[in-house]
Design a protein around this motif. Structure first.
Motif, PDB file in Angstrom:
ATOM      1  N   ASP A  17       0.887  -1.170   0.157  1.00  0.00           N
ATOM      2  CA  ASP A  17      -0.048   0.089   0.059  1.00  0.00           C
ATOM      3  C   ASP A  17       0.939   1.327  -0.137  1.00  0.00           C
ATOM      4  O   ASP A  17       0.167   2.438   0.218  1.00  0.00           O
ATOM      5  N   ARG A  19       3.494   2.155   1.912  1.00  0.00           N
ATOM      6  CA  ARG A  19       3.884   2.511   3.413  1.00  0.00           C
ATOM      7  C   ARG A  19       5.217   2.190   3.501  1.00  0.00           C
ATOM      8  O   ARG A  19       5.577   1.139   2.874  1.00  0.00           O
ATOM      9  N   ARG A  25      -1.404   3.497   8.913  1.00  0.00           N
ATOM     10  CA  ARG A  25      -2.243   3.813   7.643  1.00  0.00           C
ATOM     11  C   ARG A  25      -2.886   5.196   8.096  1.00  0.00           C
ATOM     12  O   ARG A  25      -3.132   5.644   9.171  1.00  0.00           O
ATOM     13  N   GLU A  44     -11.756   5.962  10.726  1.00  0.00           N
ATOM     14  CA  GLU A  44     -11.454   5.195   9.488  1.00  0.00           C
ATOM     15  C   GLU A  44      -9.992   5.134   9.788  1.00  0.00           C
ATOM     16  O   GLU A  44      -9.059   6.075  10.031  1.00  0.00           O
ATOM     17  N   TRP A  45      -9.420   3.894   9.645  1.00  0.00           N
ATOM     18  CA  TRP A  45      -7.911   3.830   9.695  1.00  0.00           C
ATOM     19  C   TRP A  45      -7.422   2.695   8.662  1.00  0.00           C
ATOM     20  O   TRP A  45      -8.071   1.702   8.556  1.00  0.00           O
ATOM     21  N   GLY A  46      -7.032   3.346   7.296  1.00  0.00           N
ATOM     22  CA  GLY A  46      -6.871   2.399   6.363  1.00  0.00           C
ATOM     23  C   GLY A  46      -8.248   2.288   5.734  1.00  0.00           C
ATOM     24  O   GLY A  46      -8.991   3.185   5.535  1.00  0.00           O
ATOM     25  N   ARG A  47      -8.512   0.911   5.348  1.00  0.00           N
ATOM     26  CA  ARG A  47      -9.814   0.483   5.102  1.00  0.00           C
ATOM     27  C   ARG A  47     -10.741  -0.032   6.291  1.00  0.00           C
ATOM     28  O   ARG A  47     -11.772  -0.416   5.918  1.00  0.00           O
ATOM     29  N   ASN A  48     -10.257   0.150   7.357  1.00  0.00           N
ATOM     30  CA  ASN A  48     -11.378  -0.295   8.480  1.00  0.00           C
ATOM     31  C   ASN A  48     -12.101   1.075   8.702  1.00  0.00           C
ATOM     32  O   ASN A  48     -11.707   2.067   8.713  1.00  0.00           O
ATOM     33  N   ASP A 131     -10.368  -4.386   7.742  1.00  0.00           N
ATOM     34  CA  ASP A 131      -9.099  -4.688   6.773  1.00  0.00           C
ATOM     35  C   ASP A 131      -7.871  -4.937   7.689  1.00  0.00           C
ATOM     36  O   ASP A 131      -6.809  -4.278   7.627  1.00  0.00           O
ATOM     37  N   ASP A 172       1.684  -1.682  12.010  1.00  0.00           N
ATOM     38  CA  ASP A 172       0.069  -1.620  11.576  1.00  0.00           C
ATOM     39  C   ASP A 172      -0.085  -2.491  10.251  1.00  0.00           C
ATOM     40  O   ASP A 172      -0.317  -1.957   9.227  1.00  0.00           O
ATOM     41  N   ASN A 174      -1.870  -4.386   7.291  1.00  0.00           N
ATOM     42  CA  ASN A 174      -3.164  -4.446   6.620  1.00  0.00           C
ATOM     43  C   ASN A 174      -3.662  -5.787   6.317  1.00  0.00           C
ATOM     44  O   ASN A 174      -2.874  -6.923   6.784  1.00  0.00           O
TER      45      ASN A 174
END
Ligand code: UDP
Length: 484
Positions: A17, A19, A25, A44-48, A131, A172, A174
């Motif tokens: 992604d 990073r 994220r 929202e954290w990345g796609r979470n 995610d 972190d 993913n």
């Protein structure tokens, strides 16, 4: 589920992604998104995508869950069935129960639960989109929601995981890294760096853990900064400033492009304004108390409007409380059902005792209701007579009980004979009815009334055997009374 990529970390050290190993994220936090919750947060954290609602401190139900010395903290992590690629089974699972437990324990050291005995602080987590790293995301969101609810805390809790991917320690994870990586290590900590949650999935060496913990500390520091910024934005804005800003915007219409105040602050400003207007109007009204003014449609309707607004607000607040109460009552009902089940045995005993007492009282009442009636008088007379004359055969003759008593004696003796007869009959397999056998013997005796009665008895009773012939002595007494 996506296929395993050849490499999770490219040659130039970037992850899929984009990073670096030590980057988290992007995180976005909204505060106070649920009007019915005491505190809430959407993160929202990345796609979470995580939604958290906090309720309380409020009276804990069921009551047996209450703690006399502190509030109980309840944390419910729930994954929406649509939050993952393969539909998640609705309802609690081993995983969600485990996550709920460790997350609650992550907050226990900072929440000042001892200030609210007998209450509950409920944290509801809904994972809307997952995610990897949902438990850490949920903890970060819960921290904000708790602060939004005004729950006294010693500090915020921040959470982040590190893991091992393609032999490298990264921060972190993913979804792909979580799925195809070698280890996942979620951590939560206070803002002072005190660890409140540690879990590990996979294999890591102590050196790897040490390295990972350094990354986590860095990650948590960044998250804490985001959390603090969001909370400052909501709570650090003085109402006066907002008021001035709002007034300025109203007058000039120039500041409209500036960052809008948070919704709650705007609401507060509106309320302040309304109160001020009301006060001004009140002052005007008191300065010119002429009947015309009092009755003028300019002043009164405005007051009414303000009042209506206030009442409506009050009403809404009460409605909310009532809803809360309904929820609580439902909980209470459940609890009471359980309690009832537990106590039913004791209650049953108490109830039976009560019933017995009532029945006895009723009986007394029933007897009392007969006092003075001719029947009772007659009954008393008979009783008195019986007492006077010692209960002898002569006395019984007088009141007509003799025949029955004799009858009973006769019956007993005849029964003995009957049973003997029956035995003989059984041996010879003859079908002669015992009654028929016995009757002549009874008739030869003095009590001929019994014979008559026996004749009057239904056929099937007779054929059942000699036991049916036996008369209860008390029956005899009754008949005696009737006769008299
Ligand atoms: N997951 C899933 N189905 C499930 C549970 C989890 O697809 O029933 C996915 C989801 O994306 C989750 C990830 O697996 O974020 C990792 O789950 P884990 O148990 O490690 O917890 P998390 O990392 O989310 O805290």
């Amino acid at each position: 589920m996506s296929d395993k990529p050849d490499k999770l970390i490219t040659d130039d050290g970037l992850r899929l992604d984009g990073r670096r190993a030590d980057e988290i994220r992007p995180m976005k936090i909204e505060i106070g998104v649920l009007s019915r919750a005491d505190g809430s947060c959407y993160l929202e954290w990345g796609r979470n995508k995580i939604l958290v609602g906090v309720f309380g401190p409020r009276e804990a139900h069921p009551r047996r869950s209450q703690r006399a010395d502190s509030a109980v903290i309840r944390y419910r992590y729930n994954m929406a069935s649509f939050s993952v690629e393969d539909r998640a089974r609705p309802g609690p699972s081993r995983r969600s129960i485990e996550i709920s437990k460790v997350s609650r324990e992550a907050f226990e050291p900072v929440i000042m639960a001892e200030l609210f005995p007998k209450t509950a602080i409920d944290i509801f987590v809904e994972v809307l989109q997952a995610d990897a790293g949902t438990r850490t995301a949920a903890i970060n969101a819960s921290s904000i929601a708790l602060a939004d609810a005004g729950i006294p805390m010693k500090g915020l809790i921040t959470s982040c995981a590190f893991g091992k991917v393609d032999g490298q320690i990264v921060l972190d994870l993913n979804k792909d890294e979580d799925n195809y990586g070698d280890a996942d290590f979620p951590v939560a900590m206070t803002q002072d760096g005190e660890i409140t949650l540690v879990q590990m999935d996979g294999h890591l060496t102590p050196e790897e853990i040490k390295k990972g913990m350094e990354l986590v500390k860095k990650g948590c520091k960044e998250i804490l900064e985001i959390q603090q910024a969001v909370l400052r934005k909501k709570f650090a804005t003085p109402v006066e400033d907002t008021e001035e800003e709002a007034a300025g915007t109203e007058k000039e219409g120039e500041k409209e492009e500036s960052v809008p105040a948070p919704e709650a602050v705007q609401e507060a400003a509106v309320v302040e304004e309304a109160v001020k207007e009301t006060e001004e109007l009140g002052a005007e009204a008191s300065e010119e108390p002429s009947a015309a003014d009092v009755l003028s449609s300019e002043v009164i309707p405005d007051f009414d409007e303000e009042l209506d607004e206030e009442i409506e607000e009050e009403f809404e607040a009460e409605e909310f409380e009532a809803e809360e109460e309904d929820e609580d009552l439902e909980d209470e009902d459940e609890a009471e059902e359980e309690e009832f089940e537990a106590e039913s045995e004791d209650d049953l005993e108490d109830d039976l005792e009560d019933d017995l007492e009532e029945a006895l009282e009723d009986e007394d009442e029933f007897e009392a209701s007969f006092e003075g009636t001719p029947e009772l008088k007659e009954f008393d007379e008979i009783e008195a007579r019986l007492e006077k004359e010692s209960v002898s055969i002569e006395a019984e003759e007088e009141i007509g009980l003799e025949p029955e008593a004799e009858e009973f004696v006769e019956e007993e003796s005849s029964l003995e004979e009957e049973s003997e007869v029956e035995e003989t009959e059984a041996a010879s397999e003859e079908t002669i009815e015992p009654e028929t056998e016995v009757e002549p013997k009874v008739e030869t005796g003095e009590a001929s009334t019994e014979a008559v009665e026996a004749e009057e008895e239904p056929e099937e009773e007779k054929s059942e055997g000699p036991w049916k012939v036996v008369k209860d002595p008390s029956e005899a007494g009754n008949r005696g009374e009737k006769d008299e």
